[in-house]
Design a protein around this motif. Structure first.
Motif, PDB file in Angstrom:
ATOM      1  N   ARG A 100      53.987 -37.287  49.297  1.00 40.41           N
ATOM      2  CA  ARG A 100      55.225 -37.774  49.931  1.00 40.41           C
ATOM      3  C   ARG A 100      56.023 -36.622  50.519  1.00 40.41           C
ATOM      4  N   THR A 101      56.099 -35.503  49.801  1.00 41.43           N
ATOM      5  CA  THR A 101      56.832 -34.344  50.303  1.00 41.43           C
ATOM      6  C   THR A 101      56.176 -33.808  51.575  1.00 41.43           C
ATOM      7  N   GLN A 102      54.846 -33.671  51.561  1.00 43.53           N
ATOM      8  CA  GLN A 102      54.135 -33.187  52.741  1.00 43.53           C
ATOM      9  C   GLN A 102      54.345 -34.130  53.923  1.00 43.53           C
ATOM     10  N   GLU A 103      54.223 -35.419  53.677  1.00 41.66           N
ATOM     11  CA  GLU A 103      54.356 -36.393  54.760  1.00 41.66           C
ATOM     12  C   GLU A 103      55.772 -36.399  55.328  1.00 41.66           C
ATOM     13  N   THR A 104      56.765 -36.233  54.474  1.00 40.21           N
ATOM     14  CA  THR A 104      58.152 -36.181  54.948  1.00 40.21           C
ATOM     15  C   THR A 104      58.368 -35.010  55.888  1.00 40.21           C
ATOM     16  N   GLU A 105      57.820 -33.827  55.530  1.00 39.96           N
ATOM     17  CA  GLU A 105      57.977 -32.643  56.372  1.00 39.96           C
ATOM     18  C   GLU A 105      57.249 -32.811  57.711  1.00 39.96           C
ATOM     19  N   ARG A 117      56.483 -35.668  59.245  1.00 39.64           N
ATOM     20  CA  ARG A 117      57.159 -36.679  60.064  1.00 39.64           C
ATOM     21  C   ARG A 117      58.476 -36.168  60.631  1.00 39.64           C
ATOM     22  N   ARG A 118      59.133 -35.271  59.896  1.00 41.77           N
ATOM     23  CA  ARG A 118      60.372 -34.690  60.423  1.00 41.77           C
ATOM     24  C   ARG A 118      60.061 -33.857  61.668  1.00 41.77           C
TER      25      ARG A 118
END
Length: 314
Positions: free
Chosen positions: A294-299, A301-302
């Motif tokens: 989730r942390t990787q995907e958030t970065e 997508r940002r």
């Protein structure tokens, strides 16, 4: 729009892969999906655009038309008409110029994206090249000299963003790797002791199907074992005891024991493993694996969102 003057060691057309595993078709797609996503985002491509995946030694590409391109992944020594060509940013290439991708001392693969994406044969809903089956991309094969690459769809010509990607967004490169793994139902205490913790060396037997390790573990033969589904990231232990890390082009099922699977957050690193690299498996639990993803995907997508805004701003 691009003529191939030198194809490189293995340059193929790749995208996000296909969703046909139920038909026995490997997912395929970019071996380092993070590099693929970032390169496409840098040139404002749609999320399904196909790009070039370069392995160890890249191609020489002569541009017949102007284009906006971006290079992400391993630090290939790239030059545009003999001048240094930067990674992690969008760069305009003029008609008549030649982009040369040399080799890399760390990692194994880079992705070159062109604004508008690249045209290729669609098979099972994807342009990804499957070298073993011979479909997708350019007739299911790697680039060859004098191939001509065409743009998949026209996009408005806009000024590239001045931003450069943070190095921390990209996939970590070798020569040392820590891969987080989760045990499967086939993970015996003996296999876990043999695989989790000790340093493991990447052998020269490596392709888009899998990477064999120069390490041997004791395997108990199970003549009654049935063929089970495979997934990219699975760690198989064949009868010879030398583990194999499965990559995107691996088959959809197999008869070897698979006691471990690499957490999704670390699977892009498998595409950057090169012979001689050292890796360590570290066991984690599903809750940690989900949180890290989730942390990787958030970065990601940002970054993708910021670049999408640039290309679609009024």
């Amino acid at each position: 729009m691009i003529r191939v003057e030198r194809p490189g060691v293995q340059t193929t057309l790749q995208d996000a892969g296909r969703h046909a595993r139920a038909l026995g078709v490997p997912a395929g797609g970019a071996a380092d999906p993070v590099a693929w996503r970032l390169a496409n985002a840098l040139v404002g491509n749609p999320p399904d655009a196909a790009a070039l995946e370069c392995t160890l030694v890249g191609p020489d590409l002569h541009f017949l038309e102007g284009a906006l391109v971006a290079l992400c992944g391993a630090p290939f020594g790239a030059r545009l008409d003999g001048q240094p060509f930067g990674r992690g940013r969008a760069v305009r290439v003029q008609a008549g110029q030649t982009l040369s991708l040399g080799t890399t001392a760390r990692g194994l693969r880079a992705v070159l994206a062109v604004r508008g994406g690249l045209e290729g044969e669609v098979a099972f809903g994807s342009r990804a090249t499957d070298l073993k089956s011979g479909f997708g991309g350019l007739a299911g094969r790697a680039l060859q000299r004098d191939d001509v690459l065409r743009r998949a769809c026209p996009l408005p010509d806009v000024a590239p963003p001045r931003a450069r990607l943070s190095p921390g967004l990209g996939t970590p490169l070798g020569p040392r790797h820590v891969l987080r793994v989760l045990p499967t139902a086939e993970a015996s205490p003996a296999l876990l002791r043999a695989l989790v913790g000790p340093p493991l060396k990447v052998s020269a037997q490596a392709d888009r199907m899998g990477v064999r390790l120069d390490h041997r573990v004791e395997v108990q033969a199970d003549p009654g074992r049935v063929s089970l589904p495979n997934v990219p990231g699975a760690v198989q232990v064949p009868p010879d005891g030398r583990p194999i890390l499965l990559l995107p082009d691996a088959g959809t099922h197999g008869g070897y024991a698979a006691p471990l699977v690499v957490a999704s957050v670390d699977r892009p690193r498998l595409g950057q493993l090169r012979p001689g690299d050292t890796l360590h498996f570290v066991q984690v639990d599903p809750a940690w694996a989900h949180a890290a993803l989730r942390t990787q995907e958030t970065e990601l997508r940002r970054a993708e969102g910021a670049l999408t805004w640039w290309y679609n701003r009024p």
